[in-house]
Design a protein around this motif. Structure first.
Motif, PDB file in Angstrom:
ATOM      1  N   GLY A 225      38.703  30.521  50.699  1.00 53.37           N
ATOM      2  CA  GLY A 225      39.783  30.000  49.876  1.00 53.37           C
ATOM      3  C   GLY A 225      39.780  30.576  48.479  1.00 53.37           C
ATOM      4  O   GLY A 225      38.993  31.467  48.146  1.00 53.37           O
ATOM      5  N   ILE A 226      40.682  30.047  47.685  1.00 56.82           N
ATOM      6  CA  ILE A 226      40.832  30.461  46.290  1.00 56.82           C
ATOM      7  C   ILE A 226      40.980  29.208  45.440  1.00 56.82           C
ATOM      8  O   ILE A 226      41.682  28.259  45.826  1.00 56.82           O
ATOM      9  N   VAL A 227      40.322  29.216  44.285  1.00 57.86           N
ATOM     10  CA  VAL A 227      40.438  28.122  43.317  1.00 57.86           C
ATOM     11  C   VAL A 227      41.000  28.687  42.019  1.00 57.86           C
ATOM     12  O   VAL A 227      40.372  29.543  41.394  1.00 57.86           O
ATOM     13  N   LEU A 233      41.544  33.292  38.957  1.00 61.26           N
ATOM     14  CA  LEU A 233      41.343  32.933  40.353  1.00 61.26           C
ATOM     15  C   LEU A 233      39.901  33.207  40.758  1.00 61.26           C
ATOM     16  O   LEU A 233      39.367  34.289  40.464  1.00 61.26           O
ATOM     17  N   TYR A 234      39.302  32.237  41.447  1.00 62.86           N
ATOM     18  CA  TYR A 234      37.935  32.389  41.924  1.00 62.86           C
ATOM     19  C   TYR A 234      37.922  32.331  43.453  1.00 62.86           C
ATOM     20  O   TYR A 234      38.606  31.489  44.053  1.00 62.86           O
ATOM     21  N   PRO A 235      37.133  33.203  44.092  1.00 66.51           N
ATOM     22  CA  PRO A 235      36.940  33.047  45.537  1.00 66.51           C
ATOM     23  C   PRO A 235      36.130  31.790  45.814  1.00 66.51           C
ATOM     24  O   PRO A 235      35.293  31.379  45.000  1.00 66.51           O
ATOM     25  N   GLU A 270      42.238  22.244  42.178  1.00 66.47           N
ATOM     26  CA  GLU A 270      43.173  22.707  43.197  1.00 66.47           C
ATOM     27  C   GLU A 270      42.497  23.777  44.047  1.00 66.47           C
ATOM     28  O   GLU A 270      41.760  24.622  43.537  1.00 66.47           O
ATOM     29  N   VAL A 271      42.779  23.733  45.348  1.00 65.34           N
ATOM     30  CA  VAL A 271      42.115  24.625  46.292  1.00 65.34           C
ATOM     31  C   VAL A 271      43.145  25.173  47.272  1.00 65.34           C
ATOM     32  O   VAL A 271      43.934  24.416  47.838  1.00 65.34           O
ATOM     33  N   GLU A 272      43.128  26.491  47.473  1.00 62.57           N
ATOM     34  CA  GLU A 272      43.991  27.136  48.457  1.00 62.57           C
ATOM     35  C   GLU A 272      43.165  27.604  49.655  1.00 62.57           C
ATOM     36  O   GLU A 272      42.068  28.151  49.490  1.00 62.57           O
TER      37      GLU A 272
END
Length: 317
Positions: A225-227, A233-235, A270-272
């Motif tokens: 995911g991505i934060v 943006l962080y992995p 938030e998390v993608e």
């Protein structure tokens, strides 16, 4: 975008083009409808206005069967703004609204209060008490009032219409790629960081434990995911589920943010979800678990770099 929280806040409208709906997920089907909404408003020289309901009417009518949302309210409003909508009315769902007949809702809300010059909806639009009004009735009412009614055809994915319910089911079934394709972007949720057992730190992978998640969560498993955090943006390696290696069955939502150090306790995160990696399973030793987690993190970094490169390429094009 101007946001109204009550109908009485709207005082200056001399006309608008309106679309009514829940817009859960603001997916590709919604995007096409919003594009027609904004184009029609521009041609008529009036604002585009979305009417969305909060909470979803199903939470009042049958709370036990209400579907978990794909987006929380603030995220929905952000996505509507990005789509070019001028104004949004967050209509508070109450018993008075639920008792309105289709004719009442059309005349009292759309015509008298919002002064609709045109209405834009999908073919499956329903409105009024017990969802008694359909698109045929809406077109008839609009015709009698001299209001344009635009019916937007559905966007298809795998030969079926894109819908919030389809996306929801794909997430529950672990079909993340299909859900992403229908949303038009990665699925995103949010939660508040709380203290956990601290085991991740001892293993070398300090995780943020998330509670109070207002949306549906995908099927249990490990995800890349991505934060988005502090302007970058962080992995992220995401774990949804229990921890059978340590005999823990309780479902948890844990996020290991690569390359980040800092205290996030109490903050909203938030998390993608970008890609499904594997199912959660029990390992025979802590060393075996750590080895697997190192492999997961390596995959996450590769997926993140590929995702960022593709996003840059798409933006340049």
């Amino acid at each position: 975008m101007i946001i109204y929280r009550e109908l009485d806040e709207i005082q200056d409208l001399k006309g608008c083009v309106v679309s009514v709906g829940n817009f859960d997920g603001v997916h590709r089907g919604h995007a096409r409808l919003l594009d027609v909404l904004c184009q029609t408003a521009q041609k008529l020289g009036v604002p585009s206005l979305v009417v969305t309901f909060h909470p979803h009417p199903a939470f009042l009518l049958s709370p036990d069967r209400a579907p978990p949302p794909l987006t929380w309210l603030d995220r929905k409003l952000t996505l509507l703004s990005h789509a070019g909508v001028d104004r949004t009315l967050v209509y508070p769902t109450n018993q008075q609204l639920l008792e309105m007949s289709p004719e009442q809702f059309f005349q009292e809300i759309l015509v008298t209060r919002l002064k609709a010059r045109a209405i834009v909806e999908g073919a499956d639009f329903r409105f009024g008490k017990d969802r008694a009004g359909d698109i045929s009735l809406l077109k008839l009412m609009c015709s009698r009032q001299g209001i344009d009614c635009h019916v937007v055809p559905p966007v298809l994915f795998n030969e079926e219409p894109v819908s919030s319910s389809r996306i929801r089911q794909c997430l529950l079934d672990g079909k993340l790629r299909d859900a992403t394709a229908m949303l038009g972007r990665p699925f995103r949720t949010v939660g508040r960081v709380v203290r956990g057992a601290g085991r991740g730190s001892h293993l070398g992978f300090p995780t943020a434990n998330l509670n109070d998640v207002p949306t549906l969560l995908p099927r249990e498993g490990i995800y890349a995911g991505i934060v988005p955090l502090q302007g970058r943006l962080y992995p992220a390696a995401i774990s949804l589920g229990g921890n059978p290696t340590f005999e823990e069955c309780q479902r948890k939502f844990e996020v290991y943010i690569l390359d980040f150090t800092g205290n996030l306790y109490g903050h909203l995160l938030e998390v993608e979800f970008i890609e499904y990696l594997r199912e959660i399973r029990r390992y025979e030793s802590v060393d075996a678990l750590i080895a697997q987690m190192n492999d997961d993190v390596s995959q996450v970094r590769t997926i993140f770099e590929r995702y960022v490169a593709q996003a840059k390429s798409d933006h340049a094009a």
